[in-house]
Design a protein around this motif. Structure first.
Motif, mmCIF file in Angstrom:
data_model
loop_
_atom_site.group_PDB
_atom_site.id
_atom_site.type_symbol
_atom_site.label_atom_id
_atom_site.label_comp_id
_atom_site.label_asym_id
_atom_site.label_seq_id
_atom_site.Cartn_x
_atom_site.Cartn_y
_atom_site.Cartn_z
ATOM 1 N N ASP A 30 -55.296 4.302 24.199
ATOM 2 C CA ASP A 30 -55.629 5.714 24.402
ATOM 3 C C ASP A 30 -56.496 5.969 25.635
ATOM 4 O O ASP A 30 -56.659 7.106 26.055
ATOM 5 N N ARG A 31 -57.039 4.907 26.252
ATOM 6 C CA ARG A 31 -57.958 5.086 27.387
ATOM 7 C C ARG A 31 -57.495 4.456 28.693
ATOM 8 O O ARG A 31 -58.031 4.791 29.756
ATOM 9 N N ALA A 32 -56.545 3.531 28.628
ATOM 10 C CA ALA A 32 -56.134 2.808 29.839
ATOM 11 C C ALA A 32 -54.658 2.443 29.795
ATOM 12 O O ALA A 32 -54.056 2.369 28.717
ATOM 13 N N LEU A 33 -54.111 2.216 30.979
ATOM 14 C CA LEU A 33 -52.727 1.775 31.126
ATOM 15 C C LEU A 33 -52.703 0.668 32.167
ATOM 16 O O LEU A 33 -53.382 0.769 33.201
ATOM 17 N N ALA A 34 -51.933 -0.390 31.892
ATOM 18 C CA ALA A 34 -51.723 -1.468 32.856
ATOM 19 C C ALA A 34 -50.224 -1.590 33.092
ATOM 20 O O ALA A 34 -49.438 -1.611 32.140
ATOM 21 N N PHE A 35 -49.843 -1.658 34.362
ATOM 22 C CA PHE A 35 -48.429 -1.753 34.719
ATOM 23 C C PHE A 35 -48.300 -2.557 36.008
ATOM 24 O O PHE A 35 -49.267 -2.704 36.768
ATOM 25 N N LEU A 36 -47.107 -3.069 36.256
ATOM 26 C CA LEU A 36 -46.898 -3.901 37.432
ATOM 27 C C LEU A 36 -46.821 -3.074 38.708
ATOM 28 O O LEU A 36 -46.259 -1.979 38.726
ATOM 29 N N ASP A 37 -47.395 -3.626 39.773
ATOM 30 C CA ASP A 37 -47.264 -3.038 41.103
ATOM 31 C C ASP A 37 -45.817 -3.259 41.538
ATOM 32 O O ASP A 37 -45.300 -4.374 41.434
ATOM 33 N N ILE A 38 -45.139 -2.216 42.023
ATOM 34 C CA ILE A 38 -43.732 -2.366 42.427
ATOM 35 C C ILE A 38 -43.591 -3.071 43.773
ATOM 36 O O ILE A 38 -42.506 -3.483 44.144
ATOM 37 N N MET A 39 -44.713 -3.224 44.486
ATOM 38 C CA MET A 39 -44.732 -4.003 45.726
ATOM 39 C C MET A 39 -45.793 -5.088 45.583
ATOM 40 O O MET A 39 -46.847 -5.053 46.226
#
Length: 144
Positions: A30-39
């Protein structure tokens, strides 16, 4: 003393948070999101962002900043394991002069191997199937 510009809700990370743009998500609460850098600068290069609208370290609530770094540590441990890395580079840039390109606070978590240089910033888009594979490795390392 000059003041930083206001937060712009049309930035790319705000669009990802609203589901208007896709992302290879690794972790979300509910407070953060982690995702891959597309570059990515190295395989497993992940971005951790707060869900609160914060331009950078200069305007984020200290509690939200602490939470982002708590998640960054979790992602760093998972990334080191998932990619059998020798170490982890963590970067966070503030304002254009500080190297910031997207004006929503984000922390870069980059698994590193001895003797392997990072690619230059924003140098090459990774294939979506590779990103999907890397996201799966990270989610598995996180127990998700």
């Amino acid at each position: 003393m000059s003041h930083a510009p206001a937060y712009d809700p049309s930035n790319i990370f705000a669009k990802i948070l609203r589901g208007e743009l896709p992302a290879h998500k690794v972790y979300e609460d509910d407070r953060a999101l982690a995702f891959l850098d597309i570059m990515p600068r190295c395989p497993g290069h992940t971005l951790v962002i707060p869900k609160t609208p914060a331009r950078n370290i200069l305007d984020i609530d200290p509690e939200d900043l602490a939470y982002v770094h708590k998640i960054a540590k979790t992602i760093a441990i998972a990334g080191k394991a998932a990619f059998q890395a020798d170490g982890v580079t963590i970067q966070q840039f503030n304002e254009e002069a500080g190297g910031q390109v997207v004006f929503h606070l984000h922390v870069h978590i980059i698994p590193r191997h001895l003797g392997v240089p990072m690619k230059p910033p924003a140098s090459a888009m990774e294939k979506p199937e590779i990103l999907a594979e890397h996201a799966a490795l990270l989610r598995a390392a996180l127990g998700q």
